[in-house]
Design an enzyme around this catalytic site. Structure first.
Site, PDB file in Angstrom:
ATOM      1  N   LYS A 143       0.818  -1.215   0.000  1.00 20.13           N
ATOM      2  CA  LYS A 143       0.000   0.000   0.000  1.00 20.13           C
ATOM      3  C   LYS A 143       0.852   1.266   0.000  1.00 20.13           C
ATOM      4  O   LYS A 143       0.451   2.297  -0.543  1.00 20.13           O
ATOM      5  CB  LYS A 143      -0.938  -0.004   1.210  1.00 20.13           C
ATOM      6  CG  LYS A 143      -2.035  -1.050   1.102  1.00 20.13           C
ATOM      7  CD  LYS A 143      -3.071  -0.883   2.194  1.00 20.13           C
ATOM      8  CE  LYS A 143      -4.215  -1.858   2.004  1.00 20.13           C
ATOM      9  NZ  LYS A 143      -5.311  -1.641   2.975  1.00 20.13           N
ATOM     10  N   LYS A 235      -4.103  -7.559  -9.268  1.00 18.05           N
ATOM     11  CA  LYS A 235      -5.467  -7.789  -8.803  1.00 18.05           C
ATOM     12  C   LYS A 235      -6.449  -6.811  -9.445  1.00 18.05           C
ATOM     13  O   LYS A 235      -6.091  -5.692  -9.781  1.00 18.05           O
ATOM     14  CB  LYS A 235      -5.561  -7.617  -7.282  1.00 18.05           C
ATOM     15  CG  LYS A 235      -5.021  -8.739  -6.464  1.00 18.05           C
ATOM     16  CD  LYS A 235      -5.543  -8.697  -5.040  1.00 18.05           C
ATOM     17  CE  LYS A 235      -5.384  -7.364  -4.366  1.00 18.05           C
ATOM     18  NZ  LYS A 235      -5.867  -7.402  -2.952  1.00 18.05           N
ATOM     19  N   LYS A 238     -10.563  -1.241  -7.682  1.00 12.86           N
ATOM     20  CA  LYS A 238     -11.352  -0.050  -7.973  1.00 12.86           C
ATOM     21  C   LYS A 238     -10.454   1.137  -8.291  1.00 12.86           C
ATOM     22  O   LYS A 238     -10.844   2.042  -9.032  1.00 12.86           O
ATOM     23  CB  LYS A 238     -12.238   0.271  -6.767  1.00 12.86           C
ATOM     24  CG  LYS A 238     -13.109   1.507  -6.952  1.00 12.86           C
ATOM     25  CD  LYS A 238     -13.946   1.797  -5.733  1.00 12.86           C
ATOM     26  CE  LYS A 238     -14.766   3.073  -5.919  1.00 12.86           C
ATOM     27  NZ  LYS A 238     -15.602   3.385  -4.756  1.00 12.86           N
TER      28      LYS A 238
END
Length: 371
Positions: A143, A235, A238
């Site tokens: 992240k 992956k 969004k």
């Protein structure tokens, strides 16, 4: 978290993880618990990897089993959030869960931030968690967009990584243990955090000479990870700049079909085969089919022997998606327009969740000398 988690009380002789599809009954008095982050409307990966799994799990009839599902809105704060958008996303996440068939009477459905005991237990557990263990976690590195070999002790990393991002696995552990959860449904990318949870539960029990916290059992989702339609090396997300890479459960049939038509495949013609290395795009479409039909990959490939080209494969995927989400899409639209009903559902769930959390927190305070 996707921040997704579920649990059942581990008993002697149980391994620490099991495929959800292998569960036919939970031990008496189990607690099943899972949260997702409020990213708004959910995409196909969220649905197959978490929410449909919750629906399946909560349909298993077991004596005195609690099903607790919710929105990890405190976890969302580990990355910058627009308050207006976050509030909208919280509503849409609840609507998505309800539209997918989660029964709010049978299951506790709540917002993490509405139960202050989460933050209270988080601090207690932070004080018994080593920095070294947190530093080895891989998700904060992902992240924070640092390398896999990054360390929080490096000056550049130390300057740029927020404490909340580094420490959020402890809050995740507090979420799980606060309800004395026993099974946690997660994908492979969350397995490391469940190991931390079990490690922390053991440390707490040893430090305070108790067996208060159970060892939560990992329930691995039966569906393989759904990847980006446009770049199957990563992956489905969004946040992907190319929105053709991501299918939302409330996308219209026209939009879904367009995205599937643009999905990356390959130049190999003829028989459809599952080969994630040589044919990642085709294999990702097969993963979607396998997940939607609940059939093993080998069976899925055998039953698609009639397909001879990529167009037929993509048309078939589009038809399956429409059959799966036609009713869900309509219900989601109705729910998002009725925030008063969503507030009522969450108020009831928040109260039920806090009743359990406050009772357990009183015992935890006694054990730690804070009562």
């Amino acid at each position: 978290m996707s921040c997704t988690r579920v649990f059942v009380r581990a008993s002697r002789g149980y391994s620490t993880s099991v495929q959800t599809s292998a569960i036919s009954k939970f031990p008496e008095g189990s607690t099943i618990y899972s949260l997702i982050q409020p990213t708004g409307r959910i995409h196909l990966g969220n649905y197959l990897g978490a929410i449909r799994n919750w629906r399946d799990i909560s349909s298993i009839e077991s004596r005195d089993t609690k099903y607790i599902f919710g929105i990890a809105d405190l976890h969302a704060l580990t990355l910058p959030q627009d308050p207006v958008i976050l509030k909208k996303n919280r509503y849409e996440a609840i609507a998505s869960i309800l539209a997918a068939g989660i029964d709010p009477e049978k299951c506790i459905l709540y917002h993490q931030s509405s139960v202050p005991e989460h933050a209270e237990l988080n601090w207690i557990l932070t004080c018994i968690t080593s920095m070294g263990y947190l530093n080895r976690m891989t998700q904060w590195k992902s992240k924070a967009k640092t390398g896999d070999d990054s360390s929080v002790y490096q000056d550049e990393v130390l300057a740029n990584v927020k404490a909340g991002l580094l420490c959020y696995p402890i809050l995740q552990t507090a979420d799980i243990l606060l309800y004395k959860s026993t099974h946690v449904p997660v994908g492979d990318d969350q397995s490391q955090h469940l190991e931390l949870c079990r490690h922390t539960a053991s440390n707490f029990n040893h430090a305070f000479k108790t067996n208060f916290f159970p060892q939560p059992k990992t329930l691995l989702t039966p569906t393989k990870k759904v990847l980006s339609l446009r770049n199957p090396a990563k992956k489905m997300s969004k946040s992907d700049i190319d929105q053709n890479s991501c299918i939302y459960v409330n996308d219209s049939f026209e939009i879904t079909s367009k995205k599937i038509r643009k999905a990356t495949t390959d130049s190999i013609q003829g028989k459809i085969t599952y080969d994630p290395i040589e044919r990642p795009g085709v294999s990702n479409l097969l993963t979607i089919i396998s997940g939607l039909t609940r059939k093993p990959m080998e069976t899925t490939v055998d039953e698609l022997s009639w397909i001879t080209n990529h167009k037929e494969l993509k048309d078939y995927v589009s038809e399956l998606l429409e059959a799966e989400f036609k009713d869900t899409r309509q219900l989601f639209d109705e729910l998002t327009k009725n925030t008063e009903y969503l507030d009522k559902i969450c108020k009831n769930g928040n109260d039920r969740a806090r009743s359990i959390a406050s009772t357990n927190m009183k015992e935890i305070k006694k054990l730690t000398g804070l009562d």
